[in-house]
Design an enzyme around this catalytic site. Structure first.
Site, PDB file in Angstrom:
ATOM      1  N   ARG A 135     -28.777  26.938  58.929  1.00  0.00           N
ATOM      2  CA  ARG A 135     -27.705  27.227  57.864  1.00  0.00           C
ATOM      3  C   ARG A 135     -28.014  28.436  57.147  1.00  0.00           C
ATOM      4  O   ARG A 135     -27.024  29.280  56.482  1.00  0.00           O
ATOM      5  CB  ARG A 135     -27.462  25.887  56.953  1.00  0.00           C
ATOM      6  N   LYS A 140     -17.489   6.533  65.626  1.00  0.00           N
ATOM      7  CA  LYS A 140     -16.541   6.112  64.761  1.00  0.00           C
ATOM      8  C   LYS A 140     -15.147   6.563  65.052  1.00  0.00           C
ATOM      9  O   LYS A 140     -14.755   7.800  65.018  1.00  0.00           O
ATOM     10  CB  LYS A 140     -16.691   6.316  63.436  1.00  0.00           C
ATOM     11  N   GLY A 162     -22.243  19.331  62.990  1.00  0.00           N
ATOM     12  CA  GLY A 162     -22.913  17.884  62.959  1.00  0.00           C
ATOM     13  C   GLY A 162     -23.652  17.480  64.249  1.00  0.00           C
ATOM     14  O   GLY A 162     -24.409  18.487  64.912  1.00  0.00           O
ATOM     15  N   GLY A 185     -17.276  18.099  59.384  1.00  0.00           N
ATOM     16  CA  GLY A 185     -16.045  17.290  58.744  1.00  0.00           C
ATOM     17  C   GLY A 185     -15.097  18.506  58.686  1.00  0.00           C
ATOM     18  O   GLY A 185     -14.042  18.196  58.809  1.00  0.00           O
TER      19      GLY A 185
HETATM   20  P1  AMP Z   1     -20.225  10.213  64.607  1.00  0.00           P
HETATM   21  O1  AMP Z   1     -20.893  10.223  63.769  1.00  0.00           O
HETATM   22  O2  AMP Z   1     -19.078   9.224  65.015  1.00  0.00           O
HETATM   23  O3  AMP Z   1     -19.913  11.633  65.451  1.00  0.00           O
HETATM   24  O4  AMP Z   1     -21.198   9.775  66.041  1.00  0.00           O
HETATM   25  C1  AMP Z   1     -22.416  10.365  66.567  1.00  0.00           C
HETATM   26  C2  AMP Z   1     -23.291   9.223  66.815  1.00  0.00           C
HETATM   27  O5  AMP Z   1     -22.534   8.377  68.005  1.00  0.00           O
HETATM   28  C3  AMP Z   1     -24.508   9.571  67.678  1.00  0.00           C
HETATM   29  O6  AMP Z   1     -25.536   9.469  66.872  1.00  0.00           O
HETATM   30  C4  AMP Z   1     -24.701   9.094  69.058  1.00  0.00           C
HETATM   31  O7  AMP Z   1     -25.897   8.410  69.212  1.00  0.00           O
HETATM   32  C5  AMP Z   1     -23.646   7.728  68.667  1.00  0.00           C
HETATM   33  N1  AMP Z   1     -23.118   7.436  70.110  1.00  0.00           N
HETATM   34  C6  AMP Z   1     -22.619   8.026  71.003  1.00  0.00           C
HETATM   35  N2  AMP Z   1     -22.047   7.398  72.168  1.00  0.00           N
HETATM   36  C7  AMP Z   1     -22.343   5.917  71.831  1.00  0.00           C
HETATM   37  C8  AMP Z   1     -22.253   4.697  72.099  1.00  0.00           C
HETATM   38  N3  AMP Z   1     -21.767   4.557  73.479  1.00  0.00           N
HETATM   39  N4  AMP Z   1     -22.613   3.551  71.495  1.00  0.00           N
HETATM   40  C9  AMP Z   1     -23.110   3.762  70.400  1.00  0.00           C
HETATM   41  N5  AMP Z   1     -23.502   4.767  69.749  1.00  0.00           N
HETATM   42  C10 AMP Z   1     -22.855   6.099  70.483  1.00  0.00           C
END
Ligand code: AMP
Length: 396
Positions: A37, A198, A352, A375
Site C-alpha cells: 500500500r 460470504k 483483499g 470493499g
Molecule cells: P471473503 O472474505 O468472503 O472474500 O472470503 C475469503 C475467504 O473465503 C478466504 O479466506 C477463503 O479461505 C475462504 N473460502 C474460500 N472457499 C471456501 C470454502 N469452500 N469453504 C470455506 N471457506 C472458503
C-alpha cells in the site's frame, strides 16, 4: 461530473493534505510485513513533492480505540522515507497546535505524516468539527485512499467539505478509470468471477453482475449456498442460510437476456478444514464432508470461459487457497486470467484476499489492474456511489 485529479492542478507552494491508505499489516513486533500500500502511493506522493507541494499525509492504521502505542504511524513514515529516499517528518497528533506549528515550518517539497486519524473516535463518526480541524492543515485535499473510499469518515469524506479544492490522487484516479470502464463500457464478453466465503456481502454485486456481465462464475464457499438451493447435496459445506431466499430467487427468475451463471460441478472435499487431511473429488458432497475448493472439471469449465473473455473482473478466491490442498482452484483461475491477459484480455482483480492470492501465485504483474480496495471495488461493481469519491466533486 468528472472527478478532478492531481494532474489537473498546480501544487507548487501549496499545503497538500493527502489521505492515503497506509493501513499495512504488522507482525507481533509491530514490523510491517507487506508495504504494497505504501509503494502503491509513491507515484502520487512523488508527483506532489516534485511539483513543489508541501505534503501532509494522513492515514488510519488498524482499529484502535483511543491512542494505541503499537498503532502509531512512525514506522510507516520510516518505511515511506526509505522508499522515497527523503526525510518524512512525523508529529504525534493529527490535529491541534503541534500539527499547526509543524505545518507552518514546512517548505516546498517537504513531507510530513500526521498521527493515526483513528486515535480519535470522531474520525469514524465523520464529526464535522474534527473534519474541520483536519482540513486546517491543507490548502488542497487529495484523496488517494481508494481502499477506504467506500467509508464516509472525517479524513475521507468530511474533510473535503472544508477545503477550497479537493481532487483524486493518481492511484485513486487509476482505480476509478479501470473499474468504471470495466463496468460501464467493457470489452466484451465480460466475465465476472465471484468467490470467497460470504454470500451476504455479495448479494448486491451478484445481482448487478448478472445484469451487466455475459457470464458470472461463482466459486469458493459462496457456491454452496447456490448449490444447496438447487437441491445439490453439499454435506457440511459453508451455507449462508440467511441468503438462501435471495439465491433461490436469482436461480428461479427468468434470466433471459442476463448473463450465464456458472456454478462448480465438482469439488475438492475433506472431512476437516485443515492442512494435511485426506481429500477426494466429488460432484455431490456426502454428509460429514466439506467442499473446500472447485474440482478439476470446474476449473476446466471456468478456464474456458476466462479464455474467451474480453474483460475479467475477479473478486473472491475459488477455495481455501491459504491451505495447499485447497489452493489449486484459485491458482488455476489466477493463471488462466494471467494467460488471457497476456493474450489481450483486460483483467481486474478486486483487492483483499483476491489480491493476496494473485500475489501468492506470482501472477500479479501479469494482470491489467490489481485493485488496492476490496470493499471499495465491490461497492463500485455493485453500483454504489463511494462517499470518498462523491465528496471530491461536491462542495459544502
Ligand atoms: P471473503 O472474505 O468472503 O472474500 O472470503 C475469503 C475467504 O473465503 C478466504 O479466506 C477463503 O479461505 C475462504 N473460502 C474460500 N472457499 C471456501 C470454502 N469452500 N469453504 C470455506 N471457506 C472458503
Amino acid at each position: 461530473m468528472q472527478t478532478m485529479t492531481l494532474n489537473d492542478i498546480d501544487v507548487r507552494g501549496k499545503r497538500v493534505l493527502m489521505r492515503v491508505d497506509y493501513n499495512v499489516p504488522l507482525d507481533s513486533d509491530g514490523a510491517i510485513t507487506d508495504d504494497t500500500r505504501i509503494r502503491a502511493s509513491l507515484p502520487t506522493v512523488r508527483h506532489v513533492l516534485d511539483g513543489g507541494g508541501r505534503l501532509v499525509l494522513m492515514s488510519h492504521l488498524g482499529r484502535p480505540t483511543g491512542v494505541t502505542e503499537s498503532l502509531r504511524l512512525k514506522p510507516v513514515a520510516a518505511r515511506l522515507a526509505k522508499l522515497l529516499d527523503q526525510q518524512v517528518e512525523t508529529v504525534p497528533e493529527c490535529i491541534g497546535d503541534a500539527v499547526r506549528r509543524k505545518v507552518q515550518s514546512m517548505e516546498n517539497g517537504d513531507c510530513l505524516m500526521l498521527e493515526n486519524v483513528r486515535f480519535h473516535e470522531k474520525e469514524v463518526k465523520n464529526d464535522p468539527d474534527f473534519a474541520r480541524a483536519l482540513a486546517a492543515s491543507g490548502d488542497i485535499f487529495v484523496n488517494d485512499a481508494f481502499g477506504t473510499a467506500h467509508r464516509a469518515h472525517a479524513s475521507t469524506e468530511g474533510v473535503a467539505h472544508h477545503m477550497e479544492m479537493s481532487v483524486a490522487g493518481l492511484l485513486m484516479a487509476r482505480e476509478l478509470t479501470y473499474l468504471s470502464r470495466a463496468i460501464e463500457n467493457p470489452v466484451r464478453p465480460l466475465v465476472v468471477i465471484l468467490g470467497g466465503s460470504k454470500v451476504s456481502d455479495k448479494i448486491g454485486v451478484t445481482r448487478r453482475a448478472l445484469a451487466i456481465a455475459d457470464s458470472v462464475i461463482i466459486g469458493g464457499g459462496m457456491a454452496y449456498t447456490f448449490l444447496k438451493s438447487q437441491g445439490v447435496p453439499v454435506g457440511g459445506s459453508l451455507v449462508d442460510e440467511a441468503s438462501l431466499d435471495f439465491v433461490t430467487e436469482v436461480l428461479a427468475s427468468d434470466r433471459s437476456g442476463e448473463g450465464d451463471l456458472l456454478l462448480p460441478s465438482d469439488h475438492v472435499i475433506a472431512e476437516q478444514l485443515a492442512a494435511g487431511v485426506p481429500t477426494d473429488i466429488a460432484n455431490e458432497i456426502p454428509a460429514g464432508w466439506l467442499g473446500l475448493d472447485i474440482g478439476p472439471e470446474s476449473r476446466m469449465r471456468f478456464t474456458m470461459a476466462v479464455a474467451m473473455a474480453g474483460t475479467v473482473l475477479w473478486n473472491g478466491p475459488m477455495g481455501v487457497f491459504e491451505i495447499p490442498e485447497f489452493a489449486q482452484g484459485t491458482k488455476q483461475i489466477a493463471t488462466a486470467i494471467a494467460d488471457a491477459t497476456d493474450a489481450g484480455t483486460v483483467s481486474i482483480i478486486g483487492g483483499g484476499d483476491t489480491a493476496a492470492a494473485v500475489n501468492v501465485f506470482e501472477v500479479e504483474e501479469r494482470m491489467s489492474h490489481v485493485s488496492t480496495g476490496g470493499g471499495a471495488s465491490l461497492g463500485l461493481l455493485e453500483g454504489a456511489v463511494l462517499p470518498g469519491v462523491a465528496a471530491l466533486t461536491s462542495k459544502a
